[in-house]
Design an enzyme around this catalytic site. Structure first.
Site, short mmCIF file in Angstrom:
data_model
loop_
_atom_site.label_atom_id
_atom_site.label_comp_id
_atom_site.label_asym_id
_atom_site.label_seq_id
_atom_site.Cartn_x
_atom_site.Cartn_y
_atom_site.Cartn_z
N TYR A 8 -34.46 -29.37 78.16
CA TYR A 8 -33.08 -29.79 77.85
C TYR A 8 -32.09 -28.64 77.98
CZ TYR A 8 -33.77 -34.55 76.09
OH TYR A 8 -34.01 -35.90 75.97
N LYS A 58 -48.82 -30.87 77.86
CA LYS A 58 -49.58 -31.11 79.09
C LYS A 58 -50.24 -29.79 79.48
CE LYS A 58 -49.48 -34.09 81.99
NZ LYS A 58 -50.57 -35.05 82.38
N ASP A 106 -49.45 -37.77 78.19
CA ASP A 106 -49.66 -39.10 78.79
C ASP A 106 -50.69 -39.89 77.97
OD1 ASP A 106 -51.57 -37.25 79.60
OD2 ASP A 106 -51.86 -38.15 81.58
N ASP A 144 -38.73 -36.88 73.08
CA ASP A 144 -37.72 -37.90 73.37
C ASP A 144 -38.40 -39.20 73.79
OD1 ASP A 144 -35.09 -38.94 73.91
OD2 ASP A 144 -35.48 -38.60 76.04
N ASP A 179 -39.26 -42.84 71.36
CA ASP A 179 -38.79 -44.19 71.69
C ASP A 179 -39.97 -45.15 71.70
OD1 ASP A 179 -36.12 -43.50 71.99
OD2 ASP A 179 -35.91 -44.52 73.92
C1 IPM Z 1 -32.20 -39.02 71.59
C2 IPM Z 1 -31.31 -39.34 72.75
C3 IPM Z 1 -30.67 -38.05 73.22
C4 IPM Z 1 -31.77 -37.16 73.74
C5 IPM Z 1 -29.55 -38.21 74.24
C6 IPM Z 1 -28.45 -39.09 73.73
C7 IPM Z 1 -29.00 -36.88 74.66
O1 IPM Z 1 -32.03 -39.99 73.75
O2 IPM Z 1 -31.69 -38.51 70.58
O3 IPM Z 1 -33.39 -39.31 71.67
O4 IPM Z 1 -32.23 -37.31 74.88
O5 IPM Z 1 -32.20 -36.29 72.96
MG MG Z 2 -34.02 -40.49 73.20
#
Ligand code: IPM
Ligand code: MG
Length: 370
Positions: A143, A194, A227, A251, A255
């Protein structure tokens, strides 16, 4: 009784302001009912700040965030900003906060509420009782790594590149916090990278292994490739207690873990820095969900993730565990009574708006405090 805790609220874009509106009501409730005074200031972030000031985060707001005891963040982004210059995109506001406040550990719990077991796309026995915590490194890795950019090669082809990088101390501090958190839970940590492909992966594993041997050998540690971790999260998520991983894998995996619970609308997060000399820890709290532009402004969004983020704020920044539990219990009871926003709707439940969900939770808090 806690007095004069300073709180910076950054509602942001999309559904951010709506869900934050419900948090404001809960903050007011604490002011009235529990003799807790918060000094609240509000600021713009993301597209809202870009529209007003031409930047996703002004220096003034950045300074306010540095000075606040805690920052509560809504969400940023939306299609309106798709063509904004790359370094002025709404997301950059959030990344600047994380970086300049040095908030290196992003805590993302994934908890399945019994009342919402139907909301998960996975089979009930796979997710019932799920309670895992992802600790995502959030100030380094690909990042932020340099160099990055797009260049034109001598032969005219174009080439884009990012840099994945970690220093030993960056890995140590996030892993140490993850070990500490594991001790307060199931005492198990899975470190994810990884190492089969990446230099940073081999390095990550080496540093975590040494830290474990030196300081945390009482915690059960295992290592997993990212993975495989994605696959295991869907196959058998209850095998995990705490997961620690880098910025990008975190990240993606968070999710994935979030969706095990049925809705991103339920999940809070905390992003923590180190404890400074005065004993204060910089911190930012935000729902895991994004700005959801498709439902913004319709009073449809689920305010629970943002409310639970405020609950985490009470707990981690102010040590107000009882007050945090009051919010958590109110949420649980309201869900138990069959009240649902659209994202977590199930057969036979009552579908309500953002504000009516807020009403129900506040009524429940009244009941509990009575
Ligand atoms: C998160 C989001 C952020 C990230 C974006 C909005 C920059 O996806 O907080 O997970 O990728 O960290
Ligand atoms: Mg995110």
């Amino acid at each position: 009784m806690v007095a004069n805790k300073s709180l910076l609220i950054l509602p942001g874009d999309g559904i951010g302001p709506e869900v934050m509106g419900q948090v404001r009501r809960v903050v007011d409730w604490f002011d009235r009912r529990r003799s807790v005074t918060f000094n609240i200031s509000e600021g713009l972030v993301g597209g809202a700040a870009y529209d007003a000031h031409g930047t996703p985060l002004t220096d003034e707001t950045m300074a306010d965030a540095m000075a606040a005891d805690a920052v509560l963040f809504g969400s940023v982004g939306g299609p309106k900003y798709d063509d904004a210059p790359r370094d002025l995109r709404p997301e950059m506001g959030l990344l600047r906060l994380r970086k300049e406040m040095d908030l290196f550990a992003n805590l993302r719990p994934a908890l399945v509420f019994d009342a919402l077991i139907d909301a998960s796309t996975l089979k009930e026995d796979v997710v019932r009782g799920l309670d895992l915590l992802i600790v995502r490194e959030s100030t380094s890795g690909v990042y932020f790594g340099q160099p990055r950019g797009v260049e034109t090669l001598p032969d005219g082809r174009r080439r884009a590149y990012d840099t994945q990088e970690y220093t030993d101390s960056e890995i140590q501090r996030v892993a140490a916090l993850a070990f500490e958190l594991a001790r307060q839970r199931g005492n198990r940590l899975t470190s994810v990278e990884k190492a089969n492909v990446m230099e940073t992966g081999i390095f990550w594993r080496e540093i975590v292994t040494k830290l474990h041997a030196d300081s945390y050998s009482d915690v059960e540690l295992d290592h997993m490739y990212a993975d495989n971790c994605a696959m295991q999260l869907v196959r058998n998520p209850k095998q995990f207690d705490v997961i620690v991983t880098d910025n990008l894998f975190g990240d993606i995996l968070s999710d994935c873990a979030a969706m095990l619970t049925g809705s991103l609308g339920m999940l809070p997060s905390a992003t923590l820095g180190a404890v400074d000399d005065s004993g204060r820890r910089r911190a930012l709290y935000e729902p895991v969900h994004g700005s959801a532009p498709d439902i913004a402004g319709k009073d449809m969004a689920n305010p629970i993730a943002c409310l639970l983020s405020f609950s985490m704020l009470l707990k981690y920044s102010f040590g107000m565990d009882e007050d945090a539990a009051l919010i958590d219990n109110a949420v649980q009871n309201v869900l138990g009574s069959g009240v649902r926003t659209a994202d977590i709707m199930s057969k036979g439940a009552a579908r309500v708006s953002t504000s009516v969900m807020g009403d129900a939770i506040i009524r429940e808090m009244d009941k509990q405090a009575a």
